[in-house]
Write a protein that holds these residues in place. Structure first.
Motif, PDB file in Angstrom:
ATOM      1  N   GLN A 169      13.664   0.427   0.699  1.00 22.56           N
ATOM      2  CA  GLN A 169      12.907  -0.620  -0.010  1.00 22.56           C
ATOM      3  C   GLN A 169      13.446  -0.791  -1.431  1.00 22.56           C
ATOM      4  OE1 GLN A 169       9.046   1.167   0.504  1.00 22.56           O
ATOM      5  NE2 GLN A 169       8.494  -0.132   2.231  1.00 22.56           N
ATOM      6  N   SER A 212       6.452   8.691   4.349  1.00 19.24           N
ATOM      7  CA  SER A 212       7.600   7.770   4.310  1.00 19.24           C
ATOM      8  C   SER A 212       8.687   8.306   3.374  1.00 19.24           C
ATOM      9  CB  SER A 212       7.107   6.411   3.819  1.00 19.24           C
ATOM     10  OG  SER A 212       8.154   5.491   3.831  1.00 19.24           O
ATOM     11  N   ALA A 255      -2.268   8.400   9.019  1.00 24.55           N
ATOM     12  CA  ALA A 255      -1.646   7.709  10.145  1.00 24.55           C
ATOM     13  C   ALA A 255      -0.392   7.017   9.636  1.00 24.55           C
ATOM     14  CB  ALA A 255      -2.600   6.677  10.719  1.00 24.55           C
ATOM     15  N   LYS A 256       0.546   6.845  10.526  1.00 24.81           N
ATOM     16  CA  LYS A 256       1.806   6.205  10.134  1.00 24.81           C
ATOM     17  C   LYS A 256       1.577   4.749   9.787  1.00 24.81           C
ATOM     18  CE  LYS A 256       6.145   6.035   9.392  1.00 24.81           C
ATOM     19  NZ  LYS A 256       6.448   6.550   8.038  1.00 24.81           N
ATOM     20  N   THR A 264       0.389  -2.950   8.295  1.00 22.20           N
ATOM     21  CA  THR A 264      -0.717  -2.400   7.505  1.00 22.20           C
ATOM     22  C   THR A 264      -1.785  -3.470   7.277  1.00 22.20           C
ATOM     23  OG1 THR A 264       0.792  -0.856   6.503  1.00 22.20           O
ATOM     24  CG2 THR A 264      -1.264  -1.241   5.323  1.00 22.20           C
ATOM     25  N   CYS A 299       0.848  -1.198   0.000  1.00 16.67           N
ATOM     26  CA  CYS A 299       0.000   0.000   0.000  1.00 16.67           C
ATOM     27  C   CYS A 299       0.883   1.249   0.000  1.00 16.67           C
ATOM     28  CB  CYS A 299      -0.846   0.075   1.274  1.00 16.67           C
ATOM     29  SG  CYS A 299      -1.883  -1.343   1.548  1.00 16.67           S
ATOM     30  N   GLY A 300       0.331   2.339  -0.468  1.00 21.59           N
ATOM     31  CA  GLY A 300       0.973   3.654  -0.338  1.00 21.59           C
ATOM     32  C   GLY A 300       2.360   3.701  -0.949  1.00 21.59           C
ATOM     33  N   THR A 301       3.257   4.312  -0.216  1.00 25.49           N
ATOM     34  CA  THR A 301       4.631   4.462  -0.690  1.00 25.49           C
ATOM     35  C   THR A 301       5.279   3.099  -0.960  1.00 25.49           C
ATOM     36  OG1 THR A 301       4.971   6.602   0.342  1.00 25.49           O
ATOM     37  CG2 THR A 301       6.912   5.232   0.107  1.00 25.49           C
ATOM     38  N   SER A 302       4.953   2.114  -0.133  1.00 26.51           N
ATOM     39  CA  SER A 302       5.534   0.790  -0.332  1.00 26.51           C
ATOM     40  C   SER A 302       5.097   0.208  -1.682  1.00 26.51           C
ATOM     41  CB  SER A 302       5.118  -0.159   0.804  1.00 26.51           C
ATOM     42  OG  SER A 302       5.630   0.311   2.026  1.00 26.51           O
ATOM     43  N   ILE A 351       5.333  -5.857   0.852  1.00 33.17           N
ATOM     44  CA  ILE A 351       6.262  -4.804   1.285  1.00 33.17           C
ATOM     45  C   ILE A 351       5.541  -3.895   2.263  1.00 33.17           C
ATOM     46  CG2 ILE A 351       7.951  -3.104   0.483  1.00 33.17           C
ATOM     47  CD1 ILE A 351       7.026  -3.825  -2.331  1.00 33.17           C
ATOM     48  N   GLN A 394       6.621  -0.845   5.413  1.00 31.58           N
ATOM     49  CA  GLN A 394       7.522  -0.211   6.378  1.00 31.58           C
ATOM     50  C   GLN A 394       7.181  -0.707   7.778  1.00 31.58           C
ATOM     51  OE1 GLN A 394       8.945   1.822   9.408  1.00 31.58           O
ATOM     52  NE2 GLN A 394       6.837   2.444   9.002  1.00 31.58           N
ATOM     53  N   SER A 395       5.926  -0.552   8.151  1.00 30.82           N
ATOM     54  CA  SER A 395       5.516  -0.866   9.530  1.00 30.82           C
ATOM     55  C   SER A 395       5.379  -2.364   9.761  1.00 30.82           C
ATOM     56  CB  SER A 395       4.164  -0.219   9.820  1.00 30.82           C
ATOM     57  OG  SER A 395       3.187  -0.744   8.917  1.00 30.82           O
ATOM     58  N   GLY A 396       5.081  -3.093   8.691  1.00 33.17           N
ATOM     59  CA  GLY A 396       4.827  -4.532   8.846  1.00 33.17           C
ATOM     60  C   GLY A 396       3.476  -4.806   9.491  1.00 33.17           C
ATOM     61  N   VAL A 432      -1.454   2.093   9.186  1.00 34.12           N
ATOM     62  CA  VAL A 432      -2.914   2.001   9.031  1.00 34.12           C
ATOM     63  C   VAL A 432      -3.356   0.566   9.310  1.00 34.12           C
ATOM     64  CG1 VAL A 432      -4.871   2.405   7.480  1.00 34.12           C
ATOM     65  CG2 VAL A 432      -2.879   3.895   7.379  1.00 34.12           C
ATOM     66  N   THR A 434      -2.345  -5.045   3.762  1.00 35.44           N
ATOM     67  CA  THR A 434      -1.209  -5.878   3.314  1.00 35.44           C
ATOM     68  C   THR A 434      -1.192  -7.191   4.092  1.00 35.44           C
ATOM     69  OG1 THR A 434      -0.055  -3.783   2.990  1.00 35.44           O
ATOM     70  CG2 THR A 434       1.267  -5.769   2.784  1.00 35.44           C
ATOM     71  N   GLU A 470       0.344  14.384   0.543  1.00 38.90           N
ATOM     72  CA  GLU A 470       0.227  13.977   1.945  1.00 38.90           C
ATOM     73  C   GLU A 470       0.463  15.132   2.908  1.00 38.90           C
ATOM     74  OE1 GLU A 470       1.727   9.456   2.626  1.00 38.90           O
ATOM     75  OE2 GLU A 470       3.218  10.798   1.769  1.00 38.90           O
TER      76      GLU A 470
HETATM   77  C1  G6P Z   1       0.069   4.747   5.436  1.00 36.06           C
HETATM   78  C2  G6P Z   1       1.214   5.736   5.532  1.00 36.06           C
HETATM   79  C3  G6P Z   1       2.029   5.711   4.248  1.00 36.06           C
HETATM   80  C4  G6P Z   1       2.510   4.292   3.955  1.00 36.06           C
HETATM   81  C5  G6P Z   1       1.343   3.314   3.899  1.00 36.06           C
HETATM   82  C6  G6P Z   1       1.821   1.882   3.846  1.00 36.06           C
HETATM   83  O1  G6P Z   1      -0.851   5.181   4.505  1.00 36.06           O
HETATM   84  O2  G6P Z   1       0.720   7.038   5.770  1.00 36.06           O
HETATM   85  O3  G6P Z   1       3.164   6.554   4.392  1.00 36.06           O
HETATM   86  O4  G6P Z   1       3.203   4.275   2.736  1.00 36.06           O
HETATM   87  O5  G6P Z   1       0.550   3.437   5.075  1.00 36.06           O
HETATM   88  O6  G6P Z   1       2.478   1.606   5.036  1.00 36.06           O
HETATM   89  P1  G6P Z   1       3.475   0.408   5.257  1.00 36.06           P
HETATM   90  O7  G6P Z   1       3.872   0.517   6.714  1.00 36.06           O
HETATM   91  O8  G6P Z   1       2.717  -0.848   4.974  1.00 36.06           O
HETATM   92  O9  G6P Z   1       4.616   0.595   4.337  1.00 36.06           O
END
Ligand code: G6P
Length: 610
Positions: free
Chosen positions: A410, A403, A604-605, A355, A303-306, A349, A351-353, A607, A358, A490
């Motif tokens: 990544q 992000s 939100a950082k 989402t 999702c998103g930037t990932s 993919i 960042q937070s692991g 989601v 995902t 954003e």
């Molecule tokens: C949210 C954040 C985005 C991020 C996306 C995916 O929407 O605001 O910055 O890219 O989630 O998050 P993730 O932790 O799965 O990479």
């Protein structure tokens, strides 16, 4: 990452260590521990989870000591659990240490030490250090000398702090690659991985440099090199507030994280490239690499930037591995009953692991029997745990909602994966080496781009009142156009869209007038001439233009209103460079509009709702 705090003096160290660790939790919080000297022996208390859990545990124990070390962990080697948490101690519990960084040759050292009968309890690279130091004390050296001798054998990075119950009047600290500061007090001294952990107690700070070792007593501080040359250190008076310090002196976490990218990229690459072979080692994929290289199709889900990182990954995997690759929004993938064949490999993919979309897509794919792989930043996160195998990005905790450093890490990890697979298929050693060489140069090139910050700020001033923006790029830089537009959206709330440059004529060109700034990602590559034509088309309609261009491109200045010149690299790695000015542009526009950059409205950082 990881946080380190240490105390030696006359007060009870436990509350000082706990408060220091709480301030360091932004560096990692998957487990925490403290070590003290109590009645001439060492005592270690640690647990999985946050510092608050450690605090509860310590309260019930009611311990007191005037010397101790604390650690909050962000796992690199070994899962987050109590055994892998720091401190680590030697067999008779007379020496303990905490470590931040990565010991690259730990396996060789571990094997050697096991040959001498040393037993290892944890999966960490750090435990090697305590046994190595112990092996030198057993040969009659004092603690300082033993640490020096041990570090002669170590390859990698460390911020290290060591205490021995046999010499309970000192803390030994050493630095290479991971920051350490010493705080000077009255009849007490402090140690920390950054000043925020100790600033409540002292503003007199000594910064250790790479290769230096400090001997810290309650009323004395000395520094030398690991080769025992004495060093004079300057004491700095810190004037920053606590809040400023958390952000490393930067106005926002987002800017700090943008500026950290040379370091976060080095961390993503460290220990993973075999340069002479043009090859890659990714421990987390070892068991599946064969299957991955033989997969008939790769699906990338995020999702998103990932998700944007996934699009770049698709280009890399198809170009070098010749495996058909698809990129899916996690939410879409999940709800359309995806067709998954037995030879498919699916990357998730995040960042937070954490989402939710995902994670749900991952569970769906796993249920259908696919090989599920993770690319995560947060160690021990749900996606990291639930995938069959994977690669950590090692960008360090990312706090700004938009992000930045996680994205470039990544992309770096995708380049490593593409190289790993391609070398097992048809890519030659020579071609592999060219990619490896270029990848190793990327952090320095990013450093150079960051020097353009002031220049980009001036461009931001010019465009801050725009209400729409268009970002255009081709090939590898099309996903960068999407990411540049997302960054601006954003945090500045300006409507922005990213497009493949050639698609402009099929719609967006209708929007072009003097109120529509267009950002072209136009480095000199095989699509350069085509991008120039697109710039002409925008100019002809009165659009204002900004180009991200190659540093040796003198011609483009005649065409565009503003150009931001960046170093070149091979095509597949170019997005890691071209996105940096776009992050800075979005950042400065949002700041100039007086907006909350780190916590933009409605976002939100992580989601964790679907
Ligand atoms: C949210 C954040 C985005 C991020 C996306 C995916 O929407 O605001 O910055 O890219 O989630 O998050 P993730 O932790 O799965 O990479």
């Amino acid at each position: 990452m990881c946080g380190i705090v240490g105390y030696i003096g006359e007060r009870n160290c436990i509350p000082i260590l706990i408060n220091g660790l709480k301030r360091l939790e932004y560096r990692g919080y998957d487990s925490a521990g403290i070590g003290i000297v109590d009645d001439d022996s060492c005592l270690i208390v640690k647990n999985k989870g946050k510092v608050s859990l450690l605090e509860d545990k310590l309260e019930s124990l009611d311990l007191k000591s005037s010397i101790g070390l604390g650690h909050t962990r962000w796992a690199t080697h070994g899962i987050p659990n109590e055994i892998n948490a720091h401190p680590h101690s030697n067999e008779d519990n007379s020496i303990f240490l905490i470590h931040n960084g990565i010991i690259e040759n730990y396996q060789v050292l571990k094997k050697g030490l096991m040959g001498f009968g040393y037993k290892f309890l944890s999966e960490t690279d750090s435990e090697v250090l305590v046994h190595l130091i112990d092996s030198f004390t057993k040969r009659g050296h004092n603690l300082t000398k033993s640490v020096q001798l041990a570090l002669h054998e170590v390859e990698g990075t460390y911020g290290l702090a060591v205490i021995s119950s046999k010499e309970p009047d000192k803390i030994i600290a050493a630095r290479k690659g991971s920051p350490l500061v010493v705080g000077i007090g009255e009849n007490e001294n402090f140690l920390a991985s950054d000043v925020s952990a100790i600033i409540a107690h002292t503003k007199q700070i000594i910064y250790l440099e790479d290769g230096e070792i400090a001997v810290i007593k309650k009323d004395e501080f000395t520094a030398k090199t690991i080769y025992d040359n004495a060093i004079e250190k300057e004491v700095h008076e810190i004037s920053m507030t606590l809040e400023e310090i958390d952000r490393g002196g930067y106005a926002h976490f987002m800017l700090k994280e943008i500026m950290e990218q040379p370091e976060s990229l080095r961390n993503s690459i460290r220990g993973r490239i075999i340069q002479s072979e043009g090859d890659v080692v990714l421990g987390g994929l070892t068991d599946v690499v064969e299957k991955l290289a033989n997969s008939k199709r790769i699906i990338i889900t995020a999702c998103g930037t990932s998700w944007h990182a996934g699009l770049v990954g698709e280009y890399m995997l198809e170009q070098f591995c010749r495996i058909p690759t698809e990129v899916e929004y996690a939410s879409e993938f999940r709800y359309r009953n995806p067709i998954i064949e037995k030879d498919d490999a699916i990357f998730f993919i995040s960042q937070s692991g954490e989402t939710a979309d995902t994670l749900a897509a991952l569970r769906e794919a796993k249920m259908k029997g696919a090989l599920v792989l993770g690319i995560c930043n947060a160690v021990g996160s749900s996606i990291a745990r639930e995938t069959n195998a994977g690669v950590y990005t090692h960008a360090g905790p990312e706090i700004g909602v938009a992000s930045t450093k996680a994205f470039t890490s990544q992309l770096t990890v995708f380049a490593l994966i593409a190289l790993l697979i391609a070398r097992r298929k048809s890519l030659s050693r020579v071609d592999g080496k060219q990619i490896a060489d270029e990848l190793l140069l990327i952090p320095d090139k990013v450093e150079k781009i960051l020097l353009l910050n002031d220049e980009i700020e001036k461009i931001a001033e010019e465009f801050k009142d725009a209400t729409n923006f268009l970002y255009l790029g081709r090939g590898y830089n099309f996903p960068v156009a999407l990411e540049g537009a997302l960054k601006l959206k954003e945090i500045s709330y300006i409507h922005a869209e990213g497009y493949p440059a050639a698609e402009m004529k099929h719609g967006p060109i209708a929007l072009i007038d003097e109120n529509m700034p267009v950002v072209f990602i136009a480095p000199k590559d095989s699509t350069y001439e085509k991008i120039l034509s697109n710039i002409q088309e925008v100019k002809a309609r009165g659009g204002r233009t900004i180009a991200i261009a190659s540093e040796d491109d003198n011609d483009i200045d005649q065409l565009v209103d503003y150009s931001i010149k960046i170093p070149n690299t091979i095509r597949m790695l170019m997005p890691i460079l071209t996105v940096i000015p776009l992050q800075l542009l979005a950042y400065h526009i949002a700041v100039k509009k007086g907006l909350d950059v780190d916590q933009p409205r409605n976002l939100a950082k992580s989601v964790t709702v679907e």
